[in-house]
Design an enzyme around this catalytic site. Structure first.
Site, PDB file in Angstrom:
ATOM      1  N   GLN A   1      75.066 -31.739  44.249  1.00 10.59           N
ATOM      2  CA  GLN A   1      73.948 -32.106  45.262  1.00 10.59           C
ATOM      3  C   GLN A   1      74.568 -31.777  46.504  1.00 10.59           C
ATOM      4  OE1 GLN A   1      73.884 -36.180  44.749  1.00 10.59           O
ATOM      5  NE2 GLN A   1      71.763 -36.273  43.419  1.00 10.59           N
ATOM      6  N   GLN A   2      75.883 -31.439  46.667  1.00 10.13           N
ATOM      7  CA  GLN A   2      76.361 -31.193  47.891  1.00 10.13           C
ATOM      8  C   GLN A   2      76.315 -29.625  48.544  1.00 10.13           C
ATOM      9  OE1 GLN A   2      80.721 -32.162  48.157  1.00 10.13           O
ATOM     10  NE2 GLN A   2      80.016 -34.322  47.379  1.00 10.13           N
ATOM     11  N   CYS A   3      75.634 -28.667  47.440  1.00 11.63           N
ATOM     12  CA  CYS A   3      75.444 -27.328  47.700  1.00 11.63           C
ATOM     13  C   CYS A   3      73.866 -27.551  47.995  1.00 11.63           C
ATOM     14  CB  CYS A   3      75.513 -26.494  46.657  1.00 11.63           C
ATOM     15  SG  CYS A   3      77.147 -26.333  46.509  1.00 11.63           S
ATOM     16  N   THR A   4      73.380 -26.617  48.982  1.00  7.58           N
ATOM     17  CA  THR A   4      71.884 -26.296  49.078  1.00  7.58           C
ATOM     18  C   THR A   4      71.463 -25.565  48.192  1.00  7.58           C
ATOM     19  OG1 THR A   4      72.314 -26.332  51.524  1.00  7.58           O
ATOM     20  CG2 THR A   4      70.015 -25.841  50.949  1.00  7.58           C
ATOM     21  N   VAL A   5      70.605 -25.930  47.450  1.00  4.26           N
ATOM     22  CA  VAL A   5      69.659 -25.274  46.124  1.00  4.26           C
ATOM     23  C   VAL A   5      68.328 -24.659  46.460  1.00  4.26           C
ATOM     24  CG1 VAL A   5      69.162 -25.467  43.715  1.00  4.26           C
ATOM     25  CG2 VAL A   5      71.309 -26.583  44.481  1.00  4.26           C
TER      26      VAL A   5
END
Length: 651
Positions: A512-516
């Site tokens: 969730q810490q990466c912008t997907v």
């Protein structure tokens, strides 16, 4: 280029030619004749130097250079010369005899310049014949020659460049003197015993061939004074040495003294370096600095946009705009590239992350090598690589963090955080446009506050999986605005919130810490953010520009465009894009008086308390806490329909 732009019509141009010269071959006794030279200097297009009726023309052929009707253009100039002879205007203004043509095409992307000169010379029928050319010293003594040089210098100073190329030499009992062509009749009538020699500034340096201006001069004197035999001085001098010994004397004769009634034929197209009739080429690219070539190429593309499509495009304003990019990730990289495309020269990055192995495929300013050894700093690396794309950009990067609400500041980090805030304030103050391109919501809070406080243009871009929002922030309540022009202050990114921004990162899992997002989404959002900035720069109200009216209000498209006042069309407040439906929505929102980022209480508290304010509870300061309490205490009176169904639907 900036004056004529894409105008390919004929333009007047002033040229100067030098008289014929010879040069001595080093180590040898012989001399060689130098080619005649025409100079088109920096004043060639100056209106101050232009004659009232143009004596020279310039044609920029553009893409039609090869197809341009050179024959018709040449004929039109020949007819101008002949008309000036017949009307007698050339007698009083002999410079009109020296009209010339220049057809030019500039390939400004490759810096290749094609040009073709023509010097129209009238062909008399029957043709003039000339005797063998003699040195001036075989006709006049050294004292006479020196006196003649002095007389010609005085003549040029007295009558200026329009008369200096053609003159009369009088030879009588009192010696040699110089007069204007228009004085011919007066000289003949006053003293028939005076020997008159026709003089002209001769561009040729050949021993047996005078230059082309003599043809037009002979046509003039034959037509007006019925002269069929006259002595001619081919005036040649060594510049700066007061030496006219290279001048020649000849006699020109006509077998039949019949004046032409129609415009005669003419010759005069110059040959190229290969000795063929065709244009010459000046290739300047190898001589120029590649960085300078890039500068002019970038500017040319934008100027073509203005010249062809949008005359009101303010390229200089865009170029001088200083942009601060908060975030050097996917959005930051794409925004920077789009800014380069618009010619922006000052771009600053701010980011605290390092380049990871997943970045280069999505973030076009990074390469695989930037990920090694733990990764390079994103901000400084992005700035360095941006210069590789375009060396003319002034790009710097700062590796630092932005203090965020909900993220406690430890005693050990107090001093460094304080410095980061001061540095952020300084950077925002130094720039004109602030782009919010970060990963988290709370990281946008402090820049939003500072942008409202300093009345800066703030452009915000945020991504979902297949959705994005791009918006321009208002500047708070903006009490100093002109209500008649800007009736409703626009809101910021936080104006719709009823809670203060908090820590949204700590509880996230790694995925969730990466912008997907879909890979193409960031490029679309970034481009929209930059285009919104450019449109805003063109609005007369700048950061206070109202949003475009859209929706079902019955307005035609041209009416909606006229409302914005921007040369580039509609100027929305927010763009919300949905890639799953390939649809954009334009939304407007007004400033909220309890906003945790741009409301008056927040701005006043920050102005008063500075850094210490960041440690406070934002909801209390903004008034959200009080608003919640009042909402909970409202006594809701509800009416229930007597005929309600069992599921108790409220009406």
């Amino acid at each position: 280029m900036d004056v004529f732009k894409l105008d390919d019509s004929a333009k007047p141009v002033m040229g100067y030619y030098s008289t014929g010269q010879q040069a001595r071959v080093p180590g040898k006794e012989k001399t060689i004749s130098l080619p005649a030279r025409l100079c088109l200097g920096t004043s060639a297009f100056s209106e101050e130097n232009e004659p009232e009726e143009s004596h020279a023309r310039r044609q920029v052929g553009g893409a039609d250079f090869k197809a341009f009707d050179k024959v018709a253009f040449f004929k039109s100039v020949v007819e101008q010369i002949w008309n000036d002879i017949v009307s007698g205007q050339a007698v009083y203004d002999p410079m009109l005899l020296n009209r010339f043509l220049l057809i030019a095409f500039a390939d400004l992307k490759k810096f290749k310049f094609f040009y073709w000169f023509a010097f129209p010379a009238l062909q008399s029928d029957p043709a003039w014949t000339t005797s063998e050319m003699q040195d001036i010293g075989s006709v006049w003594s050294a004292a006479q020659i020196e006196n003649l040089r002095f007389q010609i210098d005085t003549y040029r100073q007295t009558h200026g460049p329009r008369q200096s190329g053609f003159f009369l030499v009088k030879e009588g009992p009192e010696g040699l003197s110089v007069a204007r062509l228009q004085d011919y009749n007066e000289i003949v009538q006053s003293n028939g015993n005076v020997q008159i020699t026709l003089g002209f500034a001769d561009p040729s340096s050949l021993d047996n061939n005078p230059g082309w201006p003599l043809r037009n001069l002979l046509a003039l004197v034959q037509h007006h004074w019925k002269i069929s035999n006259i002595r001619v001085l081919c005036f040649r001098e060594v510049p700066g040495k007061q030496d006219i010994s290279a001048s020649k004397i000849l006699t020109a004769s006509l077998s039949s003294n019949v004046s032409a009634t129609e415009c005669p034929k003419a010759a005069g197209w110059e040959k190229n370096a290969q000795g063929k009739l065709g244009p010459r080429l000046a290739d300047l690219a190898p001589l120029m600095d590649p960085t300078r070539l890039a500068d002019t190429a970038v500017d040319l593309n934008l100027k073509l946009m203005r010249w062809r499509l949008l005359p009101d495009l303010q390229l200089e304003k865009i170029q001088s705009t200083r942009c601060l990019l908060l975030g050097a990730g996917t959005l930051g990289c794409y925004v920077a590239r789009a800014l380069l495309g618009w010619g922006v020269r000052n771009i600053t990055f701010l980011d605290n992350a390092k380049v990871s192995f997943s970045n280069p495929v999505r973030q076009p300013l990074f390469e695989f090598e930037d990920c090694l050894d733990g990764g390079k700093d994103k901000a400084t690396t992005a700035a360095e690589h941006l210069k590789k794309v375009y060396p003319g950009v002034n790009s710097v990067g700062y590796s630092m963090s932005i203090p965020m609400p909900g993220h406690p500041v430890s005693p050990q980090a107090y001093e460094s955080t304080h410095k980061d805030v001061a540095r952020l304030e300084e950077l925002i103050e130094q720039h004109d446009v602030i782009f919010l391109l970060m990963d988290s919501r709370e990281s946008r809070w402090l820049p939003t506050l500072l942008g409202a406080k300093m009345k800066k243009i703030v452009i915000n871009a945020a991504l979902g999986f297949d959705t994005f929002v791009v918006m321009r922030h208002g500047i708070g309540q903006d009490h100093g605005r002109d209500i008649s022009e800007v009736p409703t202050p626009l809101g910021c990114y936080f104006c719709n919130d009823i809670v203060a921004p908090t820590d949204s990162l700590s509880d996230r899992t790694l995925d969730q810490q990466c912008t997907v997002t879909r890979p193409g989404l960031s490029a679309i959002a970034s481009a929209s953010a930059v285009e919104m900035m450019v449109s805003l720069l063109h609005h007369p109200l700048g950061v206070r520009a109202p949003p475009a009216r859209t929706g079902n209000d019955g307005l035609a498209e041209d009416e909606m465009l006229s409302q914005t006042g921007s040369a580039l069309g509609l100027l929305p407040h927010q763009i919300r894009g949905f890639l799953s439906r390939f649809k954009n929505m334009l939304i407007s929102g007004q400033a909220y008086d309890c906003c945790t980022a741009c409301s008056d209480p927040i701005l006043e508290a920050y102005e008063k308390e500075d850094f210490e304010f960041l440690l406070k509870h934002l909801e209390d300061v903004a008034g959200l806490t009080k608003m919640k309490e009042e909402s909970e205490n409202i006594d809701l009176d509800m009416d229930w329909d007597e005929d309600d169904d069992d599921d108790g639907e409220m009406v």
